[in-house]
Design a protein around this motif. Structure first.
Motif, mmCIF file in Angstrom:
data_model
loop_
_atom_site.group_PDB
_atom_site.id
_atom_site.type_symbol
_atom_site.label_atom_id
_atom_site.label_comp_id
_atom_site.label_asym_id
_atom_site.label_seq_id
_atom_site.Cartn_x
_atom_site.Cartn_y
_atom_site.Cartn_z
ATOM 1 N N TRP A 65 1.719 -2.236 -8.397
ATOM 2 C CA TRP A 65 1.658 -1.994 -6.960
ATOM 3 C C TRP A 65 0.507 -2.818 -6.391
ATOM 4 C CZ3 TRP A 65 -3.107 -0.022 -5.734
ATOM 5 C CH2 TRP A 65 -3.808 0.622 -6.777
ATOM 6 N N GLY A 66 0.598 -3.125 -5.105
ATOM 7 C CA GLY A 66 -0.465 -3.897 -4.493
ATOM 8 C C GLY A 66 -0.061 -4.399 -3.123
ATOM 9 N N ILE A 67 -0.716 -5.473 -2.710
ATOM 10 C CA ILE A 67 -0.488 -6.038 -1.377
ATOM 11 C C ILE A 67 -0.125 -7.507 -1.527
ATOM 12 C CG2 ILE A 67 -1.513 -6.534 0.881
ATOM 13 C CD1 ILE A 67 -3.473 -4.238 0.387
ATOM 14 N N TYR A 89 1.645 -4.144 3.495
ATOM 15 C CA TYR A 89 0.558 -3.874 2.558
ATOM 16 C C TYR A 89 0.896 -2.732 1.607
ATOM 17 C CZ TYR A 89 -0.679 -0.392 6.200
ATOM 18 O OH TYR A 89 -0.664 0.634 7.124
ATOM 19 N N SER A 90 2.185 -2.536 1.352
ATOM 20 C CA SER A 90 2.590 -1.401 0.514
ATOM 21 C C SER A 90 3.720 -1.828 -0.409
ATOM 22 C CB SER A 90 3.046 -0.228 1.392
ATOM 23 O OG SER A 90 2.021 0.198 2.253
ATOM 24 N N GLU A 91 3.393 -2.732 -1.344
ATOM 25 C CA GLU A 91 4.433 -3.312 -2.183
ATOM 26 C C GLU A 91 4.388 -2.774 -3.620
ATOM 27 O OE1 GLU A 91 4.244 -4.765 1.248
ATOM 28 O OE2 GLU A 91 2.584 -5.624 0.085
ATOM 29 N N ALA A 103 0.735 3.657 -2.299
ATOM 30 C CA ALA A 103 -0.665 3.580 -2.731
ATOM 31 C C ALA A 103 -1.600 3.306 -1.565
ATOM 32 C CB ALA A 103 -0.815 2.501 -3.808
ATOM 33 N N ARG A 104 -1.249 2.355 -0.719
ATOM 34 C CA ARG A 104 -2.145 1.960 0.369
ATOM 35 C C ARG A 104 -2.145 2.982 1.495
ATOM 36 N NH1 ARG A 104 -6.397 -1.663 0.471
ATOM 37 N NH2 ARG A 104 -6.655 -2.599 2.521
#
Length: 348
Positions: free
Chosen positions: A107-109, A80-82, A140-141
């Motif tokens: 960035w996102g999941i 969950y940290s892409e 980010a996550r």
């Protein structure tokens, strides 16, 4: 071909290849650059302890149900940290204000996979801030998880806060608590992490294996105890010690992913007699009292802004950047030699 990291059974990791799927309407295609491994949630699936492997979550009743597994091996594409580069935008979305364009870093999941096909609504506002190096986007996550715990603790300027667990998320929580005006005591069982905690703003450190933690926290606060404690290791005994460490009517934020039964957690002791407030922090939502102003997206975006401003250093948290082909070795490292690793990042 798309490469995907998957668990084929407990302690078994492989990198599978699949045909690249066409892009459906309303989606973006993102080529992954980096994907951070979670040493908490992901290791529960890697080790076989995740509750979804034996029970089913009922989202309407908000209860786990026995009798069937909600998840089975192979477990593919966790993560969950892409962070990656947009390579394709669904035609009807092109030139739409706020939608990332081809070539943008986002960035996102979308999990440990070489490319993600992501709904556009999950990517609006997720363009990497200008000047921020791509690797930082992978935080980010995890940064938002720490941020959520700190907001849940309701820290006031000048308060004493103990942070239990000094892995990546715990170190970030230590820094955020210090930025919020707290005097932070960092607690962990590994001296190497306690040394790092000082760099991240801890005024005091305690080793959970060798120090009498609750007694030391109370001694440092004139017998009162910490105003708040954040437990982020996911160990029941650590949660119990966090409860023992806070003042009467003190706040304990449980932010770890606890597995199995609560061995070592005794709620008839200090929790009961000191009227301790036990607060759950989970990244599915923000503290209820802040929900009118804060969202999970705001947590993530604000965290990256703080990193970009130089107020939080995430680069030094990266201990290993591992080619995705060697993903199995990365998980073995985190599982068996936690003292040798902090943030392990897969590179695609």
């Amino acid at each position: 071909m798309e490469r995907v990291v998957q668990f084929t059974g407990p302690l078994q990791v492989e990198v599978a290849e699949h045909e690249t799927a066409p892009l459906p309407p309303g989606h973006l295609r993102v080529r992954t650059r980096y994907s951070g491994i979670s040493a908490g949630t992901e290791l529960t699936a890697y080790r076989g302890t995740n509750p979804y492997l034996t029970r089913t979550w009922d989202p309407e009743a908000r209860l786990f149900r026995d009798g069937a597994a909600g998840m089975e091996y192979p477990v593919a594409g966790w993560g969950y940290s892409e962070v990656g580069e947009v390579t394709e935008v669904s035609p009807e979305l092109r030139d739409t204000p706020g939608v990332p364009a081809a070539g943008d870093l986002v960035w996102g999941i979308w999990g440990h996979r070489s490319e993600g096909i992501v709904p556009v609504e999950r990517m609006v506002g997720h363009t990497l801030p200008e000047g921020l190096e791509p690797l930082a986007g992978a935080f980010a996550r995890v940064g938002a998880i720490a941020y959520n715990a700190v907001l849940s603790a309701g820290i006031n300027l000048g308060e004493d806060v103990a942070v239990f667990g000094q892995g990546v998320i715990g170190l970030i929580a230590t820094r955020l608590a210090q930025l919020s005006g707290a005097t932070v005591t960092a607690v962990d069982a590994l001296d190497v992490r306690l040394t790092k905690a000082v760099e991240y703003g801890a005024a005091r450190t305690l080793n959970a294996r060798t120090d009498s933690v609750a007694e030391a926290v109370r001694a440092a606060t004139g017998g009162r105890g910490a105003d708040a404690a954040i437990e982020i290791s996911g160990a029941h005994r650590a949660l119990h010690e966090a409860i023992r460490s806070v003042a009467v009517d003190g706040r304990v934020v449980a932010s770890g992913f606890y597995q199995g039964e609560g061995l070592g957690l005794r709620l008839g002791d200090e929790f009961h007699h000191n009227r301790v407030q036990l607060i759950c922090s989970q990244i599915g939502g923000v503290p209820p009292q802040l929900a009118g102003r804060w969202t999970v997206d705001r947590l993530q975006q604000t965290f990256l802004r703080l990193v970009n401003e130089g107020r939080i250093d995430v680069k030094s948290l990266v201990s290993h950047v591992v080619p995705v082909a060697d993903a199995a070795e990365a998980y073995t490292l985190l599982d068996r030699r936690p003292a040798d690793a902090l943030q392990v990042v897969l590179e695609f």
